[in-house]
Design an enzyme around this catalytic site. Structure first.
Site, PDB file in Angstrom:
ATOM      1  N   GLY A   1      -2.743  -2.457   8.836  1.00 37.77           N
ATOM      2  CA  GLY A   1      -2.671  -1.668   7.821  1.00 37.77           C
ATOM      3  C   GLY A   1      -3.902  -1.816   6.966  1.00 37.77           C
ATOM      4  N   PHE A   2      -4.632  -0.809   6.962  1.00 36.79           N
ATOM      5  CA  PHE A   2      -6.014  -0.878   6.019  1.00 36.79           C
ATOM      6  C   PHE A   2      -6.108   0.109   5.136  1.00 36.79           C
ATOM      7  CE2 PHE A   2     -10.618  -2.274   5.321  1.00 36.79           C
ATOM      8  CZ  PHE A   2      -9.942  -3.075   4.385  1.00 36.79           C
TER       9      PHE A   2
ATOM     10  N   ASN B   1      -5.012   2.347   1.547  1.00 35.36           N
ATOM     11  CA  ASN B   1      -5.030   2.212  -0.135  1.00 35.36           C
ATOM     12  C   ASN B   1      -4.781   0.806  -0.550  1.00 35.36           C
ATOM     13  OD1 ASN B   1      -5.474   4.906  -0.917  1.00 35.36           O
ATOM     14  ND2 ASN B   1      -3.264   5.345  -0.528  1.00 35.36           N
TER      15      ASN B   1
ATOM     16  N   LYS C   1      14.210  -0.709  -1.150  1.00 34.84           N
ATOM     17  CA  LYS C   1      14.070  -1.761  -2.056  1.00 34.84           C
ATOM     18  C   LYS C   1      15.406  -2.561  -2.502  1.00 34.84           C
ATOM     19  CE  LYS C   1       9.598  -0.162  -3.916  1.00 34.84           C
ATOM     20  NZ  LYS C   1       8.806   0.623  -4.784  1.00 34.84           N
TER      21      LYS C   1
HETATM   22  N1  LIG Z   1       0.524   2.239  -2.277  1.00 33.95           N
HETATM   23  C1  LIG Z   1       1.236   1.887  -3.050  1.00 33.95           C
HETATM   24  O1  LIG Z   1       1.167   1.635  -4.430  1.00 33.95           O
HETATM   25  C2  LIG Z   1       2.409   0.989  -2.550  1.00 33.95           C
HETATM   26  C3  LIG Z   1       2.576   0.949  -0.992  1.00 33.95           C
HETATM   27  N2  LIG Z   1       3.554   0.000  -0.483  1.00 33.95           N
HETATM   28  C4  LIG Z   1       3.709   0.368   0.935  1.00 33.95           C
HETATM   29  O2  LIG Z   1       2.451  -0.383   1.646  1.00 33.95           O
HETATM   30  C5  LIG Z   1       2.326   0.184   2.630  1.00 33.95           C
HETATM   31  C6  LIG Z   1       0.672   0.652   2.695  1.00 33.95           C
HETATM   32  O3  LIG Z   1       0.675   1.573   1.491  1.00 33.95           O
HETATM   33  P1  LIG Z   1      -0.637   2.435   1.405  1.00 33.95           P
HETATM   34  O4  LIG Z   1      -1.802   1.564   1.768  1.00 33.95           O
HETATM   35  O5  LIG Z   1      -0.780   3.130   0.141  1.00 33.95           O
HETATM   36  O6  LIG Z   1      -0.797   3.568   2.638  1.00 33.95           O
HETATM   37  P2  LIG Z   1      -1.965   4.050   3.297  1.00 33.95           P
HETATM   38  O7  LIG Z   1      -1.585   5.538   4.105  1.00 33.95           O
HETATM   39  O8  LIG Z   1      -3.226   4.436   2.662  1.00 33.95           O
HETATM   40  O9  LIG Z   1      -2.447   3.177   4.721  1.00 33.95           O
HETATM   41  C7  LIG Z   1      -1.696   2.819   5.730  1.00 33.95           C
HETATM   42  C8  LIG Z   1      -2.505   2.185   6.752  1.00 33.95           C
HETATM   43  O10 LIG Z   1      -1.590   1.734   7.884  1.00 33.95           O
HETATM   44  C9  LIG Z   1      -2.582   2.047   8.852  1.00 33.95           C
HETATM   45  N3  LIG Z   1      -1.547   2.198  10.160  1.00 33.95           N
HETATM   46  C10 LIG Z   1      -0.966   3.327  10.497  1.00 33.95           C
HETATM   47  N4  LIG Z   1      -0.086   3.128  11.765  1.00 33.95           N
HETATM   48  C11 LIG Z   1      -0.554   2.025  12.163  1.00 33.95           C
HETATM   49  C12 LIG Z   1      -0.359   1.006  13.249  1.00 33.95           C
HETATM   50  N5  LIG Z   1       0.420   1.484  14.308  1.00 33.95           N
HETATM   51  N6  LIG Z   1      -0.994  -0.171  13.255  1.00 33.95           N
HETATM   52  C13 LIG Z   1      -1.858  -0.695  12.220  1.00 33.95           C
HETATM   53  N7  LIG Z   1      -2.035   0.179  11.225  1.00 33.95           N
HETATM   54  C14 LIG Z   1      -1.388   1.403  11.031  1.00 33.95           C
HETATM   55  C15 LIG Z   1      -3.251   3.372   8.527  1.00 33.95           C
HETATM   56  O11 LIG Z   1      -4.435   3.292   9.520  1.00 33.95           O
HETATM   57  P3  LIG Z   1      -5.144   4.806  10.015  1.00 33.95           P
HETATM   58  O12 LIG Z   1      -5.860   5.176   8.808  1.00 33.95           O
HETATM   59  O13 LIG Z   1      -5.698   4.358  11.018  1.00 33.95           O
HETATM   60  O14 LIG Z   1      -3.922   5.939  10.231  1.00 33.95           O
HETATM   61  C16 LIG Z   1      -3.533   3.204   7.363  1.00 33.95           C
HETATM   62  O15 LIG Z   1      -4.713   1.995   7.371  1.00 33.95           O
HETATM   63  C17 LIG Z   1       3.211   1.492   2.938  1.00 33.95           C
HETATM   64  O16 LIG Z   1       4.116   0.791   3.771  1.00 33.95           O
HETATM   65  C18 LIG Z   1       3.835   1.547   1.397  1.00 33.95           C
HETATM   66  O17 LIG Z   1       5.314   1.929   1.699  1.00 33.95           O
HETATM   67  C19 LIG Z   1       4.177  -0.730  -1.329  1.00 33.95           C
HETATM   68  C20 LIG Z   1       3.995  -0.684  -2.379  1.00 33.95           C
HETATM   69  C21 LIG Z   1       3.085   0.127  -3.327  1.00 33.95           C
HETATM   70  N1  LIG Z   2       6.014   4.904  -3.782  1.00 31.57           N
HETATM   71  C1  LIG Z   2       6.408   3.548  -4.365  1.00 31.57           C
HETATM   72  C2  LIG Z   2       5.113   2.627  -4.105  1.00 31.57           C
HETATM   73  C3  LIG Z   2       5.682   1.771  -3.134  1.00 31.57           C
HETATM   74  O1  LIG Z   2       6.295   0.993  -3.119  1.00 31.57           O
HETATM   75  C4  LIG Z   2       6.602   3.980  -6.000  1.00 31.57           C
HETATM   76  O2  LIG Z   2       6.353   4.863  -6.369  1.00 31.57           O
HETATM   77  O3  LIG Z   2       6.871   2.902  -6.593  1.00 31.57           O
END
Ligand SMILES: NC(=O)C1=CN([C@@H]2O[C@H](COP(=O)(O)OP(=O)(O)OC[C@H]3O[C@@H](n4cnc5c(N)ncnc54)[C@H](OP(=O)(O)O)[C@@H]3O)[C@@H](O)[C@H]2O)C=CC1
Ligand SMILES: N[C@@H](CC=O)C(=O)O
Length: 334
Positions: A10-11, A13, A217
């Site tokens: 997962g790469f 945000n 959570k």
């Molecule tokens: N944003 C936030 O502030 C917070 C986020 N989170 C959690 O962190 C996680 C990531 O959030 P965020 O970075 O914002 O999300 P994004 O949507 O920006 O990134 C998600 C990433 O996951 C990748 N992905 C999707 N399917 C797969 C797979 N099968 N294998 C490997 N990689 C995959 C996507 O790749 P591609 O681009 O190729 O689809 C993308 O790089 C989420 O689960 C979210 O709930 C938790 C706390 C806060």
């Molecule tokens: N969507 C969540 C972020 C990830 O846990 C929030 O708003 O706090």
């Protein structure tokens, strides 16, 4: 100098911010822990990049050079790593794709830093047990309210005392929507769109506004702190969608601040947990939450009551929370 290799599934945000922070702290890791930290693999949903010698921040930004198909089990089989940061999507019904990544990492003897929540919600107790059996750490600050200390505070600072009750604002997006609607007279849709632009809101807004993120959570915290396995579907849950501008205006006039909170009550072995909209008077600390701030209240048997407020809610802060877990891993390996 010892080398610690980090892989990321997962790469988006958060993943990008984790890589940036690792790079920025390279000298700190070397000075304080005597380790060289290398990112050796990252993957998204369809492509990935592996280099056991190190992937520089510049190469990480060059997505066209990522190898098609280097994801999923192929990625896990090939990557050389000591720690996995799982930051893919959160799916609360299947736990995937994080569940397979985390299971595979634990089985291969990697420490895991979970940022996604799905796997922990669906299989948290099993994963924690497997990690213990394998002698690796499964840490989850990013998945349990990120910058706001929840599991670390409740298990470390409050160790040994009975925690009778916790009540917490765990989803920054919900504070943001409520605060923006009340203070700026924005519509629900405008406030949500702004939260999405800031990268805080989940890609699927229902997760935040319908209380699923808070419920996830609550499940993760209840399992890690109280050892109570909860099914997310069993939690009572309220949604922000039921709120009208009139309702919010009337609460404001009465000096009341609404917040979406998760709660866990423990009484004589009985556990009650859920998600609801609660109203706080102007004197209550939760009324001080603004923007996307979160908060945690804990009532204990012997140590009294605590309220923690604050911490940023955004991908950078989440990445920093994941790196806090990384620091804990380095400290306990010393
Ligand atoms: N944003 C936030 O502030 C917070 C986020 N989170 C959690 O962190 C996680 C990531 O959030 P965020 O970075 O914002 O999300 P994004 O949507 O920006 O990134 C998600 C990433 O996951 C990748 N992905 C999707 N399917 C797969 C797979 N099968 N294998 C490997 N990689 C995959 C996507 O790749 P591609 O681009 O190729 O689809 C993308 O790089 C989420 O689960 C979210 O709930 C938790 C706390 C806060
Ligand atoms: N969507 C969540 C972020 C990830 O846990 C929030 O708003 O706090």
């Amino acid at each position: 100098m010892t080398t610690v290799r980090v892989a990321m599934t997962g790469f988006g945000n958060v993943g990008n911010q984790v890589a940036e922070l690792i790079d920025r702290r390279r000298e700190h890791f070397a000075t304080h822990f005597g380790v060289e930290v290398l990112v050796t693999g990252v993957c998204g949903s369809t492509t990935g990049l592996i280099d056991p010698s190190r992937i520089s921040p510049e190469r990480l930004q060059h997505k066209a050079a990522f190898e098609p198909g280097l994801t999923g089990s192929a990625f896990m089989e090939q990557v050389n790593a000591d720690v996995l940061v799982e930051a893919g999507p959160s799916d609360y019904s299947t736990g995937q794709p994080g569940l397979d990544y985390i299971t595979s990492a634990i089985n291969r003897g990697l420490h895991v830093i979970a940022v996604s929540k799905g796997a922990l919600v669906v299989e948290g107790p099993t994963l924690l047990q497997s990690a213990r059996e394998k002698g690796v750490q499964l840490l989850m600050s990013g998945a349990s309210a990120s910058a706001l200390p929840t599991i670390d505070f409740l298990t470390y600072d409050l160790a040994g005392t009975h925690i009778k009750r916790i009540e917490a604002v765990l989803t920054g997006t919900t504070t943001f929507i409520l605060d923006t609607m009340v203070s700026r007279n924005a519509s629900f849709d405008e406030a949500l769109a702004e939260a999405q632009q800031l990268g805080i809101a989940e890609p699927e807004p229902s997760f935040d506004v319908d209380g699923w993120d808070t419920a996830a959570k609550v499940v993760i915290i209840a399992n890690a702190v109280f050892g109570v396995p909860l099914a997310i579907s069993s939690l009572a849950r309220e949604s922000l969608r039921s709120l009208t501008a009139e309702q919010l205006g009337s609460w404001k006039a009465d000096g009341l601040t609404p917040r979406l909170v998760g709660y866990v009550n423990q009484d004589e072995g009985q556990v009650e947990a859920g998600v609801g909209i609660r109203l706080y008077s102007a004197e209550h600390p939760f009324s001080l939450t603004r923007g996307s701030t979160k908060a945690l209240y804990a009532e204990t048997m012997d140590l009294g009551e605590f309220t923690l407020l604050g911490g940023a809610s955004n991908p950078r802060a989440t990445a920093a929370a994941a790196l806090k877990d990384f620091h804990h891993i380095l400290t306990s390996s010393e």
